[in-house]
Enzyme design. Structure first.
Site, PDB file in Angstrom:
ATOM      1  N   ARG A  52       0.815  -1.217   0.000  1.00 55.53           N
ATOM      2  CA  ARG A  52       0.000   0.000   0.000  1.00 55.53           C
ATOM      3  C   ARG A  52       0.843   1.258   0.000  1.00 55.53           C
ATOM      4  O   ARG A  52       0.411   2.315  -0.454  1.00 55.53           O
ATOM      5  CB  ARG A  52      -0.990   0.038   1.170  1.00 55.53           C
ATOM      6  CG  ARG A  52      -1.906   1.274   1.080  1.00 55.53           C
ATOM      7  CD  ARG A  52      -2.961   1.351   2.158  1.00 55.53           C
ATOM      8  NE  ARG A  52      -2.462   1.090   3.481  1.00 55.53           N
ATOM      9  CZ  ARG A  52      -1.710   1.943   4.177  1.00 55.53           C
ATOM     10  NH1 ARG A  52      -1.368   3.114   3.684  1.00 55.53           N
ATOM     11  NH2 ARG A  52      -1.287   1.605   5.385  1.00 55.53           N
ATOM     12  N   TYR A 106     -13.299  12.873 -20.270  1.00 60.89           N
ATOM     13  CA  TYR A 106     -13.648  11.475 -20.050  1.00 60.89           C
ATOM     14  C   TYR A 106     -14.855  11.418 -19.103  1.00 60.89           C
ATOM     15  O   TYR A 106     -14.907  12.152 -18.107  1.00 60.89           O
ATOM     16  CB  TYR A 106     -12.446  10.750 -19.452  1.00 60.89           C
ATOM     17  CG  TYR A 106     -12.745   9.332 -19.057  1.00 60.89           C
ATOM     18  CD1 TYR A 106     -12.946   8.351 -20.022  1.00 60.89           C
ATOM     19  CD2 TYR A 106     -12.860   8.972 -17.722  1.00 60.89           C
ATOM     20  CE1 TYR A 106     -13.249   7.049 -19.666  1.00 60.89           C
ATOM     21  CE2 TYR A 106     -13.161   7.671 -17.359  1.00 60.89           C
ATOM     22  CZ  TYR A 106     -13.358   6.718 -18.336  1.00 60.89           C
ATOM     23  OH  TYR A 106     -13.664   5.438 -17.983  1.00 60.89           O
ATOM     24  N   ASP A 178      -4.457  14.574 -18.831  1.00 60.86           N
ATOM     25  CA  ASP A 178      -4.724  13.147 -19.007  1.00 60.86           C
ATOM     26  C   ASP A 178      -4.220  12.773 -20.406  1.00 60.86           C
ATOM     27  O   ASP A 178      -4.805  13.168 -21.409  1.00 60.86           O
ATOM     28  CB  ASP A 178      -6.238  12.927 -18.857  1.00 60.86           C
ATOM     29  CG  ASP A 178      -6.645  11.467 -18.985  1.00 60.86           C
ATOM     30  OD1 ASP A 178      -5.920  10.704 -19.658  1.00 60.86           O
ATOM     31  OD2 ASP A 178      -7.699  11.097 -18.434  1.00 60.86           O
ATOM     32  N   LYS A 203      -5.581   1.333 -20.690  1.00 59.92           N
ATOM     33  CA  LYS A 203      -5.764   1.485 -22.132  1.00 59.92           C
ATOM     34  C   LYS A 203      -4.464   1.139 -22.856  1.00 59.92           C
ATOM     35  O   LYS A 203      -4.004   0.024 -22.754  1.00 59.92           O
ATOM     36  CB  LYS A 203      -6.267   2.904 -22.428  1.00 59.92           C
ATOM     37  CG  LYS A 203      -7.369   3.386 -21.457  1.00 59.92           C
ATOM     38  CD  LYS A 203      -8.658   2.586 -21.576  1.00 59.92           C
ATOM     39  CE  LYS A 203      -9.644   2.869 -20.454  1.00 59.92           C
ATOM     40  NZ  LYS A 203      -9.982   4.262 -20.227  1.00 59.92           N
TER      41      LYS A 203
HETATM   42  C1  PLP Z   1     -10.494   4.995 -19.217  1.00 59.31           C
HETATM   43  C2  PLP Z   1     -10.083   6.388 -18.992  1.00 59.31           C
HETATM   44  C3  PLP Z   1      -9.948   6.894 -17.696  1.00 59.31           C
HETATM   45  C4  PLP Z   1     -10.277   6.059 -16.474  1.00 59.31           C
HETATM   46  O1  PLP Z   1      -9.431   4.971 -16.379  1.00 59.31           O
HETATM   47  P1  PLP Z   1      -9.782   3.630 -15.556  1.00 59.31           P
HETATM   48  O2  PLP Z   1      -8.539   2.860 -15.684  1.00 59.31           O
HETATM   49  O3  PLP Z   1     -10.972   3.009 -16.195  1.00 59.31           O
HETATM   50  O4  PLP Z   1     -10.072   4.077 -14.160  1.00 59.31           O
HETATM   51  C5  PLP Z   1      -9.527   8.191 -17.552  1.00 59.31           C
HETATM   52  N1  PLP Z   1      -9.255   8.975 -18.610  1.00 59.31           N
HETATM   53  C6  PLP Z   1      -9.384   8.532 -19.872  1.00 59.31           C
HETATM   54  C7  PLP Z   1      -9.068   9.450 -20.998  1.00 59.31           C
HETATM   55  C8  PLP Z   1      -9.798   7.230 -20.103  1.00 59.31           C
HETATM   56  O5  PLP Z   1      -9.931   6.800 -21.360  1.00 59.31           O
END
Ligand code: PLP
Length: 389
Positions: A52, A106, A178, A203
């Protein structure tokens, strides 16, 4: 390290973070799944190795690899992309602070802010990150940070990233971005002046649709503060997921290049097809952000969206007639996925909010995989023929 400072991304993806020689001479850094480690005589709290606390050997290995790929001083992995985003925001915002945030976010980030920001005492204002002339009017004395995305979902809009980073620096704001859709292969926000890069590693970074993970990257001092928040909130990434993520990272450059090439080929095919009314892909010269996207990005990514001349009914028939793409949300894996954002990723928003940012019911989004481009084009060709019969 056995590679030079000027090593290319492909080389870093394979070699960065690797221990040479590895434990027992292992070429693949082993999975240390243990939660806890023996303490030495003068181990302080900060020296404790505990999952953790994000301090175990497999976690540190992953952090080194992630940081090298994003060109960051430091990285910390999180239990999901949302854990990365919420932990980073909790690190930079206090009660009473104000956040400027992109108006095309998102869905999960949008819902987090609209449903939870108030309870933390945060205020936020949506801005159009493509219109620098509108930002000053949205800034307040208590504005502390700005959050944008490199490529927006699902219209693939590209903000004025350099201007966002400059605006933040001029006004003493922490800039967060992001970078999930672009990946460090296509965009390097830290080099543009951003303070913190966030990822859903679920992703492209992992790339095989079998791990949920996230990451926060930036200057060592700032990432250390994020890590402290993460330690308290408990959103650490399990080493087993981290092991899979590190494996995925080694092929990131190869995969993203294939995603870029396939998406461009499919976007061009669709843009020329008489049944297609609109294709949103920043690599097409007709995209409203193409000119500055071409300057900011070294590839246009694997995501595109489209509308069909025949509307929702034809879109649904096309999705049904496709043989290769899975009808599924999420993105960034080797397999092509197709979805209607209004029914999936943005279903949490009201129809009014959705339509204000261009997400109509008939909009179809494609996460273009690494299959052969000719096979994808042929599949869309036959599916469009069936759907428009
Ligand atoms: C999927 C996604 C998230 C969230 O990610 P998780 O791994 O599902 O929590 C945040 N920002 C973007 C651009 C995403 O495509």
């Amino acid at each position: 390290m056995s590679y030079g400072d000027d090593a290319h991304f492909e080389t870093l993806a394979v070699h960065a973070g690797e221990r040479r020689p590895g434990p027992e001479g292992s070429v693949v850094f082993p999975l240390y799944q243990g939660t806890v480690y023996e303490v030495e005589r003068d181990t302080g709290y900060h020296g404790i190795k505990y999952i953790r606390l994000n301090s175990t050997p497999s976690q540190r290995y992953l952090h080194d690899k992630l940081a090298a790929l994003e060109g960051a001083e430091a990285a910390v992995a999180t239990a999901s992309g949302m854990a990365a985003i919420t932990t980073a925001l909790h690190t930079v915002l206090r009660a009473g602070d104000h956040l400027l945030v992109s108006d095309c976010l998102y869905g999960g980030t949008h819902d987090f802010l609209t449903e939870h920001a108030e309870q933390f005492g945060w205020e936020h204002t949506f801005i159009d990150p493509r219109r620098p002339d509108t930002w000053e009017a949205a800034r307040r004395p208590n504005t502390r940070a700005v959050l944008v995305e490199t490529i927006s979902n699902p219209l693939m809009r590209v903000p004025r990233l350099r201007e966002v980073a400059d605006f933040a620096r001029r006004n003493g704001l922490v800039s967060l971005i992001d970078n999930t859709f672009a990946t460090p292969v296509n965009a390097r926000p830290l080099a543009l002046g951003f303070d913190l890069v966030l990822h859903s590693a679920t992703k492209y970074l992992n790339g095989h649709s079998d791990v949920v993970a996230g990451a926060v990257l930036g200057r060592a001092e700032l990432v250390e503060r994020v890590r402290t928040t993460l330690n308290h909130f408990g959103g650490s990434l399990d080493p087993h997921a981290g092991f899979l993520l590190a494996r995925g990272l080694k092929t990131l450059a190869l995969r993203v290049r294939a995603h870029n090439e396939n998406a461009l080929a499919l976007a061009r095919f669709l843009a020329d097809h008489p049944a297609v009314a609109e294709v949103n892909y920043p690599g097409l010269p007709g995209h409203p952000d193409h000119a500055h996207a071409a300057e900011l990005l070294s590839g246009f990514g694997g995501m595109l969206s489209l509308r069909l001349a025949g509307g929702l009914d034809v879109a649904e028939r096309m999705i049904e007639a496709l043989r290769l793409p899975y009808p599924a949300p999420s993105l960034g894996g080797v397999e092509t996925l197709i979805t209607r954002p209004a029914a999936t990723s943005h279903a949490g928003m009201s129809r009014g909010d959705r339509e204000r940012i261009g997400i109509t019911d008939d909009l179809v989004r494609v996460s273009v995989g690494v299959e052969h481009a000719d096979d994808l084009v042929a599949d869309f060709d036959q599916a469009l023929a069936k759907a428009t019969l």
